[in-house]
Enzyme design. Structure first.
Site, PDB file in Angstrom:
ATOM      1  N   TYR A 191       4.655  12.865   6.447  1.00  0.00           N
ATOM      2  CA  TYR A 191       4.136  13.026   7.809  1.00  0.00           C
ATOM      3  C   TYR A 191       4.960  14.030   8.615  1.00  0.00           C
ATOM      4  O   TYR A 191       4.468  14.624   9.556  1.00  0.00           O
ATOM      5  CB  TYR A 191       4.172  11.690   8.554  1.00  0.00           C
ATOM      6  CG  TYR A 191       2.957  10.822   8.382  1.00  0.00           C
ATOM      7  CD1 TYR A 191       2.489  10.490   7.126  1.00  0.00           C
ATOM      8  CD2 TYR A 191       2.284  10.319   9.491  1.00  0.00           C
ATOM      9  CE1 TYR A 191       1.394   9.679   6.969  1.00  0.00           C
ATOM     10  CE2 TYR A 191       1.181   9.508   9.349  1.00  0.00           C
ATOM     11  CZ  TYR A 191       0.739   9.188   8.093  1.00  0.00           C
ATOM     12  OH  TYR A 191      -0.358   8.381   7.949  1.00  0.00           O
TER      13      TYR A 191
ATOM     14  N   LYS B 129       6.485   6.271  -6.007  1.00  0.00           N
ATOM     15  CA  LYS B 129       5.804   6.950  -7.112  1.00  0.00           C
ATOM     16  C   LYS B 129       6.881   7.707  -7.892  1.00  0.00           C
ATOM     17  O   LYS B 129       6.833   8.933  -8.067  1.00  0.00           O
ATOM     18  CB  LYS B 129       4.699   7.873  -6.557  1.00  0.00           C
ATOM     19  CG  LYS B 129       3.801   8.508  -7.593  1.00  0.00           C
ATOM     20  CD  LYS B 129       2.862   7.538  -8.303  1.00  0.00           C
ATOM     21  CE  LYS B 129       2.091   8.245  -9.405  1.00  0.00           C
ATOM     22  NZ  LYS B 129       1.242   7.358 -10.216  1.00  0.00           N
TER      23      LYS B 129
ATOM     24  N   ASP C 157       0.394   3.092  -7.354  1.00  0.00           N
ATOM     25  CA  ASP C 157      -0.963   2.875  -7.887  1.00  0.00           C
ATOM     26  C   ASP C 157      -1.110   1.450  -8.423  1.00  0.00           C
ATOM     27  O   ASP C 157      -2.106   0.768  -8.157  1.00  0.00           O
ATOM     28  CB  ASP C 157      -1.335   3.935  -8.949  1.00  0.00           C
ATOM     29  CG  ASP C 157      -0.251   4.157  -9.989  1.00  0.00           C
ATOM     30  OD1 ASP C 157       0.856   3.597  -9.853  1.00  0.00           O
ATOM     31  OD2 ASP C 157      -0.517   4.893 -10.954  1.00  0.00           O
TER      32      ASP C 157
ATOM     33  N   ASP D 113       0.949   3.616   5.149  1.00  0.00           N
ATOM     34  CA  ASP D 113      -0.272   3.795   5.938  1.00  0.00           C
ATOM     35  C   ASP D 113      -1.483   3.330   5.130  1.00  0.00           C
ATOM     36  O   ASP D 113      -2.300   2.532   5.584  1.00  0.00           O
ATOM     37  CB  ASP D 113      -0.415   5.280   6.310  1.00  0.00           C
ATOM     38  CG  ASP D 113      -1.670   5.549   7.110  1.00  0.00           C
ATOM     39  OD1 ASP D 113      -1.962   4.768   8.041  1.00  0.00           O
ATOM     40  OD2 ASP D 113      -2.384   6.523   6.786  1.00  0.00           O
TER      41      ASP D 113
ATOM     42  N   ASP E 147      -3.860  -0.554   5.363  1.00  0.00           N
ATOM     43  CA  ASP E 147      -5.322  -0.604   5.558  1.00  0.00           C
ATOM     44  C   ASP E 147      -5.943  -1.426   4.435  1.00  0.00           C
ATOM     45  O   ASP E 147      -6.825  -2.256   4.655  1.00  0.00           O
ATOM     46  CB  ASP E 147      -5.944   0.805   5.522  1.00  0.00           C
ATOM     47  CG  ASP E 147      -6.038   1.445   6.908  1.00  0.00           C
ATOM     48  OD1 ASP E 147      -5.152   1.183   7.745  1.00  0.00           O
ATOM     49  OD2 ASP E 147      -6.995   2.209   7.145  1.00  0.00           O
TER      50      ASP E 147
HETATM   51  C1  IPM Z   1      -1.584   4.209  11.760  1.00  0.00           C
HETATM   52  C2  IPM Z   1      -2.507   5.372  12.029  1.00  0.00           C
HETATM   53  C3  IPM Z   1      -1.668   6.608  12.322  1.00  0.00           C
HETATM   54  C4  IPM Z   1      -0.846   6.906  11.077  1.00  0.00           C
HETATM   55  C5  IPM Z   1      -2.466   7.853  12.760  1.00  0.00           C
HETATM   56  C6  IPM Z   1      -3.357   7.559  13.947  1.00  0.00           C
HETATM   57  C7  IPM Z   1      -1.544   9.006  13.055  1.00  0.00           C
HETATM   58  O1  IPM Z   1      -3.362   5.574  10.975  1.00  0.00           O
HETATM   59  O2  IPM Z   1      -0.804   3.850  12.654  1.00  0.00           O
HETATM   60  O3  IPM Z   1      -1.645   3.642  10.673  1.00  0.00           O
HETATM   61  O4  IPM Z   1      -1.336   7.564  10.141  1.00  0.00           O
HETATM   62  O5  IPM Z   1       0.301   6.480  11.039  1.00  0.00           O
HETATM   63 MN    MN Z   2      -3.230   4.058   9.432  1.00  0.00          MN
END
Ligand code: IPM
Ligand code: MN
Length: 311
Positions: free
Chosen positions: A139, A186, A218, A242, A246
């Site tokens: 990032y 990884k 993975d 990240d 999710d």
């Molecule tokens: C998160 C979001 C952020 C990230 C974005 C909005 C920059 O997806 O907080 O997980 O990728 O960290």
């Molecule tokens: Mn995110």
């Protein structure tokens, strides 16, 4: 308790989930006798629209004076392809305030059990704390987009100190939990992951009671859905964290369910749901605000660290 809180509603569903959060905070304040001073400021697409910048100086100033920052969401597809993007506001906020440790707990609420697609026996006992490194890695590494549009690169760069300090957070958290860390990388391909693995093992030397496992990202992506209850603290880098959080939110039923705290060495913290701005459902009043609310109600303490997440 008296606290100055900056609210950053941001884009998409951000304002509507933060509105619910504000109601809960006001009620918590009443019940527990806290004096919360709430102040709103701009971030993301709405800030670009109003001022030209995703993190205007007024917002930075408000955050500098605050005890905590509460964020809704940032992101707006109308800025796709633009040089200045809403997400830059959040990334700059994390960087500027040194918020390198992102804690993302995954716990299941019985009240929303019907939202999850998983069988109850897979979910029994799930209690994971993701510790995601937040101000380094791909990032923030060097990047470039060539003018001719034919080449672009990002760099996954980690330094020893960056891995050390996030590993310390994970080990301290593990000590006050089940004493188990799964470090996800990884290392079979990436040099930055080999450095990550080495430093995690070095830090582990000071924590003989904590068990450490290294798992490739993975494989972990699969294991976390097959046997989620076997994980305790999951330590990982910025981008893997990240993506994996999710994914793990599906265990809890939806992306709307997971809260998160972004913390550093100082006491100022940024608290946000893990989800994005969800422009497809924004303004319809159907976004699940639970991740935002849990963030207000959560209690996580990392011993020996100026890290405390509690209201
Ligand atoms: C998160 C979001 C952020 C990230 C974005 C909005 C920059 O997806 O907080 O997980 O990728 O960290
Ligand atoms: Mn995110």
């Amino acid at each position: 308790m008296k606290a100055d809180l900056v609210l950053l509603p941001g884009d998409g569903v951000g304002p509507e989930v933060l509105r619910e959060s504000r109601r809960v905070l006001e009620r918590i304040g009443e019940i527990r006798g806290h004096d919360f001073a709430l102040r709103e400021a701009l971030i993301g697409g709405v800030a670009i629209q109003a001022t030209g910048a995703p993190l205007p100086p007024e917002t930075v100033r408000a955050c500098q004076e605050a005890d905590a920052i509460l964020l809704g969401a940032v992101g707006d597809p109308s800025y796709d392809g633009c040089e200045v993007r809403p997400e830059q506001g959040l990334l700059e906020l994390r960087r500027r305030f040194g918020l390198f440790a992102n804690l993302r707990p995954v716990r299941l609420l019985p009240e929303t059990a019907e939202l999850t697609p998983f069988r109850p026996e897979i979910l029994a006992g799930v209690d994971i704390l993701f510790v995601r490194e937040l101000t380094g890695g791909i990032y923030f590494g060097p990047r470039q987009e060539q003018e001719d549009g034919y080449e672009a690169y990002d760099t996954m760069l980690y330094r020893v100190e960056e891995v050390e300090r996030i590993a310390q957070v994970a080990f301290r958290a593990a000590k006050s939990r089940k004493g188990k860390i799964t470090s996800v990388d990884k290392a079979n391909v990436l040099a930055s992951s080999r450095l990550w693995r080495r430093v995690v093992d070095e830090v582990a030397g000071a924590y003989p009671d904590v068990e450490v496992d290294h798992v490739l990202v993975d494989a972990f992506a699969m294991h976390v859905l097959r046997r989620p209850a076997t994980f305790d603290v999951v330590l990982t880098g910025n981008m893997f964290g990240d993506i994996l959080t999710d994914e793990a939110s599906v265990l809890a039923g939806s992306l709307g369910m997971l809260p998160s705290a972004s913390l550093g060495d100082a006491t100022l913290g940024l608290y946000e749901p893990i989800h994005g701005s969800a422009p497809d459902i924004a303004g319809k009043g159907i976004a699940n605000p639970i991740g935002t609310l849990l963030r207000d109600c959560h209690e996580i303490t990392i011993p020996d660290q100026a890290m405390l997440w509690t209201v």
